[in-house]
Design a protein around this motif. Structure first.
Motif, short mmCIF file in Angstrom:
data_model
loop_
_atom_site.label_atom_id
_atom_site.label_comp_id
_atom_site.label_asym_id
_atom_site.label_seq_id
_atom_site.Cartn_x
_atom_site.Cartn_y
_atom_site.Cartn_z
N ASP A 53 -19.11 22.89 -64.58
CA ASP A 53 -19.84 22.76 -65.85
C ASP A 53 -19.38 23.83 -66.84
OD1 ASP A 53 -21.22 20.65 -64.80
OD2 ASP A 53 -23.11 21.73 -64.52
N GLU A 54 -19.12 25.04 -66.32
CA GLU A 54 -18.70 26.13 -67.21
C GLU A 54 -17.96 27.20 -66.43
OE1 GLU A 54 -20.94 28.29 -70.76
OE2 GLU A 54 -21.55 29.16 -68.84
N LEU A 55 -16.92 27.75 -67.06
CA LEU A 55 -16.24 28.94 -66.57
C LEU A 55 -16.22 29.96 -67.69
CD1 LEU A 55 -13.00 29.43 -64.57
CD2 LEU A 55 -13.21 30.48 -66.81
N VAL A 56 -16.66 31.17 -67.41
CA VAL A 56 -16.58 32.28 -68.36
C VAL A 56 -15.71 33.35 -67.72
CG1 VAL A 56 -17.81 34.02 -69.70
CG2 VAL A 56 -18.86 31.77 -69.30
N GLY A 57 -14.50 33.54 -68.27
CA GLY A 57 -13.56 34.50 -67.70
C GLY A 57 -13.24 35.61 -68.67
N THR A 180 -15.98 24.70 -70.90
CA THR A 180 -17.06 23.82 -70.43
C THR A 180 -16.48 22.45 -70.11
OG1 THR A 180 -17.60 23.27 -72.73
CG2 THR A 180 -18.85 25.04 -71.71
N ASN A 181 -17.21 21.72 -69.25
CA ASN A 181 -16.77 20.38 -68.81
C ASN A 181 -15.34 20.43 -68.27
OD1 ASN A 181 -19.23 19.22 -69.77
ND2 ASN A 181 -18.37 19.23 -71.85
N VAL A 182 -15.11 21.33 -67.34
CA VAL A 182 -13.78 21.57 -66.79
C VAL A 182 -13.38 20.50 -65.80
CG1 VAL A 182 -12.35 23.20 -65.50
CG2 VAL A 182 -14.09 24.06 -67.08
N ARG A 183 -12.15 19.99 -65.97
CA ARG A 183 -11.53 19.05 -65.01
C ARG A 183 -10.09 19.50 -64.85
NH1 ARG A 183 -16.13 18.36 -65.09
NH2 ARG A 183 -17.36 16.44 -65.29
N GLN A 184 -9.70 19.89 -63.63
CA GLN A 184 -8.36 20.41 -63.47
C GLN A 184 -7.71 19.96 -62.16
OE1 GLN A 184 -8.35 24.74 -63.10
NE2 GLN A 184 -7.93 24.56 -60.93
#
Length: 215
Positions: A53-57, A180-184
């Protein structure tokens, strides 16, 4: 869902030029805690999917490289162009990793699926490096610099030793990256530490990835 590009890289004058765009490729994955800079290794012959849903790096560094490794069902060495995304630290919300393996003797496939970072408790990583082949996400970057030499000594998060063919190659960096909404799709991930709250690991029958590819 695993990074730094590992040993045996055959550069052959390889220079992957990344397009200078604010839509920079950053990613999320799950890896074994092998220290801030893990020992070199060859990637497996299978890529894997990750969603969040979210990554904060924090302290993003990003540059092009090659991941060398095995080829599934063959003795040949494979060379995978990748974008390496490194973070000094990251928090990931509602993360899913999946690996689908064909099982011909059963006439189908088996999916290894991992879920973590939900119920209000984010997964947390330090010294996180990811070898990314594809990424779809909504992205926001703070204090973004595009076109910095990958060998510039002012990078807070350092490039992985052995993954840079030329110190003058293109890189980009940001103080903070929020996706947000990460697809990898990725080939590898390495982290100094990776804390996975409420971890759930399941072996599922059939093709059940974290997300379906768009047609």
């Amino acid at each position: 869902m695993s990074s730094q590009v590992r040993g045996g890289t055959r550069w052959k004058r390889f220079a992957l030029v990344m397009v200078p765009s604010i839509a920079a490729t950053a990613a999320v994955g799950v890896g074994l805690a092998q220290g801030a800079l893990a020992a070199s290794f060859s990637v497996s012959g299978q890529d894997f999917k990750v969603s969040a849903d979210e990554l904060v790096g924090h302290d993003l560094i990003q540059y092009g490289s090659v991941a060398d490794g095995a080829t599934l069902g063959s003795k040949e060495t494979a060379h995978h162009p990748v974008t390496i995304s490194g973070f000094s630290s990251a928090k990931i919300t509602n993360m899913c990793q999946s690996l689908v393996t064909p099982v011909p003797v059963l006439g189908g496939a088996i999916t290894l699926q991992l879920r973590t970072g939900n119920k209000g408790r984010s997964a947390e990583a330090t010294n996180l490096y990811l070898d990314v082949a594809e990424l779809d996400a909504d992205a926001k970057f703070d204090q973004l610099d595009i076109g910095v030499a990958v060998g510039d000594g002012s990078h807070v998060t350092k490039p992985v030793p052995g993954t840079v063919a030329d110190a003058g190659l293109f890189s980009q960096r940001a103080k903070t990256a929020t996706l947000t909404n990460v697809r990898q799709k990725a080939w590898a991930t390495t982290a100094g530490t990776f804390t996975l709250p409420d971890l759930k690991l399941r072996l599922l029958s059939g093709n059940q990835p974290c997300y379906q590819d768009e047609k």
